[in-house]
Design an enzyme around this catalytic site. Sequence first.
Site, PDB file in Angstrom:
ATOM      1  N   ASP A  33      -9.984   1.195   6.907  1.00 29.29           N
ATOM      2  CA  ASP A  33      -8.812   0.653   6.243  1.00 29.29           C
ATOM      3  C   ASP A  33      -8.130   1.781   5.471  1.00 29.29           C
ATOM      4  O   ASP A  33      -8.768   2.479   4.680  1.00 29.29           O
ATOM      5  CB  ASP A  33      -9.242  -0.465   5.288  1.00 29.29           C
ATOM      6  N   HIS A  34      -6.881   1.940   5.711  1.00 23.81           N
ATOM      7  CA  HIS A  34      -6.046   2.947   5.039  1.00 23.81           C
ATOM      8  C   HIS A  34      -6.685   4.338   5.149  1.00 23.81           C
ATOM      9  O   HIS A  34      -7.800   4.490   5.626  1.00 23.81           O
ATOM     10  CB  HIS A  34      -5.807   2.596   3.572  1.00 23.81           C
TER      11      HIS A  34
HETATM   12  C1  DNO Z   1      -3.099  -4.247   4.167  1.00 25.78           C
HETATM   13  C2  DNO Z   1      -3.900  -5.271   4.822  1.00 25.78           C
HETATM   14  C3  DNO Z   1      -3.456  -6.697   4.597  1.00 25.78           C
HETATM   15  C4  DNO Z   1      -4.166  -7.604   5.572  1.00 25.78           C
HETATM   16  C5  DNO Z   1      -3.787  -9.057   5.455  1.00 25.78           C
HETATM   17  C6  DNO Z   1      -4.608  -9.900   6.384  1.00 25.78           C
HETATM   18  O1  DNO Z   1      -3.249  -3.093   4.427  1.00 25.78           O
HETATM   19  O2  DNO Z   1      -5.241  -5.127   4.526  1.00 25.78           O
HETATM   20  O3  DNO Z   1      -2.092  -6.797   4.762  1.00 25.78           O
HETATM   21  O4  DNO Z   1      -3.866  -7.217   6.879  1.00 25.78           O
HETATM   22  O5  DNO Z   1      -3.925  -9.502   4.174  1.00 25.78           O
HETATM   23  O6  DNO Z   1      -4.032 -11.151   6.527  1.00 25.78           O
END
Ligand code: DNO
Length: 394
Positions: free
Chosen positions: A348-349
């Site tokens: 993530d990120h």
């Molecule tokens: C941002 C994401 C969120 C995620 C939503 C899932 O980077 O982690 O926008 O995709 O909350 O519904």
Amino acid sequence: MEKTWRWFGKKDGITLDMLRQIGVEGIVTALHDVPNGEIWTPEAINDLKSDIEKSGLRWSVVESLPVSEAIKYGGKEREKLLENYKISLANLGRAGIKTICYNFMPVIDWIRTDLRKPNGDGTYALFFDPVRFAYFDSRILQRKEAENDYPVHVMQKVYDLDKTITEAEKEELIDAIIVKTQGFVNGNIREGDKHPVNLFKQLLALYDGIDRAQLRANMKYFLEQVTPIAEAYGVNLCVHPDDPPFAVLGLPRIVSTAEDIEWFLNAVDNPHNGLTFCAGSLSAGLHNDVVDLARKFAKRTHFLHLRSTEVGQDGHILEASHLGGRGHLIELIRIFERENPGLPMRIDHGRLMLGDEDKGYNPGYSFHGRMFALAQIDGVIATVKDEINKNRKY
Ligand code: DNO
């Protein structure tokens, strides 16, 4: 775990061929062009699926099948929207896409005040500054109750900031909080929308009188409706936790704590009703011990987001290195590899770095930063698997 990557479709500057080269196995994506609340047709699903498969990859996870606001606040269009949601779910299940992520955050999804906070080494991170957020709430939105929702020392800093902040900085703050972070995740406000602040205020008004208990009741109703369909088609639903994991802007948030997670899992006690374990979002709340949460909820987790945060004494939240901070990703990998080994996982990120600054990638979703983190995490996964195979104690 299965190594997946969030890809935004054909418009994404990162190609599927690039992803194959860095060891990605599965794709996380959505029909980003379908407006929120409309049906995902079998044709549209299969088109995207076959594009992915042509590149030797598979469509592993949907992130997200968005839950429309009227389902969350219980508006009059709710039944129709729920019907559409069920049809989309069934269509995805028939196409063989079995993991569906969504969230139940009212009005606003993830929140950052700064999309390019310098790390001091030439890279940038995403950042949440409680003072600038309180400024947005009390001075830009001018929400009536805002002043009472923040500690006095934060409001004092808001007064000080008000004396120095420029119009351009205000625009940048609006852009970070409700435009740039929201549109591309199928949120309510998109780039190019005129008067985003007014639009946003109208959305907030929809939740007048909706407290935590009512939002919970609406989530339970949603889960009661959709879980049987998920079960029938072998689909795993997994709600994304609130980011950050606390109430904001006078809105309730109900997927923020261990008690919240326990509550929604029990509200419809069915294995198809599960969690997206987002270590970054959960670790951003000092009340959360992510290792403890992982031990408790590993079996009901259907999707894993690996990211970490550091939380400052003043309440700021910084996206940390994937190997440091409050996310304890190394320990999480040990837990999930033992408790739920096939789990799809995505980085993530990532830091903005190495020339990605001008590529127009969505905030948090640049190439090099995520690739760098994937390499780090890949090493940890290999180490943990080696520990498990040799049955080593640690
Ligand atoms: C941002 C994401 C969120 C995620 C939503 C899932 O980077 O982690 O926008 O995709 O909350 O519904």
